[in-house]
Scaffold this active site. Structure first.
Site, PDB file in Angstrom:
ATOM      1  CB  SER A 143     -12.988 -46.456 -13.689  1.00 17.80           C
ATOM      2  OG  SER A 143     -12.116 -46.455 -12.581  1.00 17.80           O
ATOM      3  CE1 TYR A 156     -11.159 -41.724 -15.153  1.00 17.32           C
ATOM      4  CE2 TYR A 156     -11.439 -43.149 -13.243  1.00 17.32           C
ATOM      5  CZ  TYR A 156     -11.142 -42.983 -14.583  1.00 17.32           C
ATOM      6  OH  TYR A 156     -10.844 -44.073 -15.350  1.00 17.32           O
TER       7      TYR A 156
END
Length: 266
Positions: A143, A156
């Site tokens: 990501s 995350y």
């Protein structure tokens, strides 16, 4: 890619399901793994209905025995393993990953267990099989949160940064044994879940403004790129992290202002 075998985690929907379908369209036999076993089996049945080889399996990537069994199942059903796509992520946890100062440490641990421990376990059990059969490719879905500072998603972002680092280390350690490892950082991709969350939201316009492309990402944007880097055509690509994000990471934060006003902000 005809005749190859792939395992895709988190394949019950979204990017994982799209990549599994893309692999299958190119002649790859696919094992679709997901913590939601019914979703994985449904997607596998859809792929199998086209004449491709596909099988769905319930797998919790946090659990080592589950991951070991997943790799063994691929070998039992399809006879080999050429591609591992580590796609599963703790997406529900990331929605609660908002403020570090009040974060429940269990949320941090869950995110790391799924997003980083899961891919590590996949590599642990896939790499020896790949070496024995002449090589293979590991594609880690990362990501943009791994490489930029966001005011949220602390766990995350840290987990994906770790995944990028592990990608490079796997490539460096096992490259001479014909194992390639790459990471892909998708931009905002309009999965069904994303469309539902963004419908009617001012975030949609904001995100569109800050991409360099005229539109946000589609599932096939990611799936086709993943299929390419997993193919022999990408045989000289390894240890690298690729942004497939409509240029959102490449632009300065004031780029949208300059495009819209045709001038510098100062």
């Amino acid at each position: 890619m005809q005749g190859k075998v792939a395992v895709v985690t988190g394949a019950g929907g979204g990017i994982g399901a799209a990549c599994a379908a893309e692999f299958a369209s190119r002649g790859v036999a696919v094992l679709l793994a997901d913590i939601d076993g019914e979703a994985a089996q449904k997607r596998a049945a859809e792929i199998a209905s086209t004449g491709a080889a596909a099988y769905g399996l319930q797998v919790d990537v946090q659990v080592e025995k589950d991951v070991e069994a997943m790799i063994a199942e691929a070998i039992t059903r399809f006879g080999r393993l050429d591609i591992l796509q580590n796609n599963a992520a703790a997406t529900v946890a990331s929605q609660q990953d908002d403020d570090l100062t009040v974060m429940d440490t269990d949320l941090w641990d869950l995110t790391m267990a799924v997003n980083l421990r899961g891919p590590m376990l996949g590599c642990k059990y896939a790499i020896p099989i790949m070496i024995d059969t002449g090589g293979g490719v590991i594609v880690n879905i990362s990501s943009g949160s791994a490489v930029i500072g966001e005011p949220t998603r602390f766990a995350y972002g840290a987990s994906k940064a770790g995944l990028n680092s592990m990608t490079r280390s796997v490539a460096a350690r096992y490259g001479k044994q014909n194992i390639r490892c790459v990471a892909v950082m998708p931009g905002i991709t309009l999965t069904d879940r994303a469309r539902e969350a963004l419908h009617g939201s001012p975030w949609l316009e904001t995100m569109e403004r800050h991409h360099a492309t005229p539109r946000l990402g589609r599932l096939d944007d990611i799936a086709k790129f993943v299929a390419f880097v997993a193919s022999d055509d990408a045989g000289f690509i390894t240890g690298s992290v690729h942004a497939v994000d409509g240029g959102v990471l490449s632009a300065a934060p004031y780029a949208a202002y300059m495009r819209e006003h045709g001038t510098q902000p100062f």
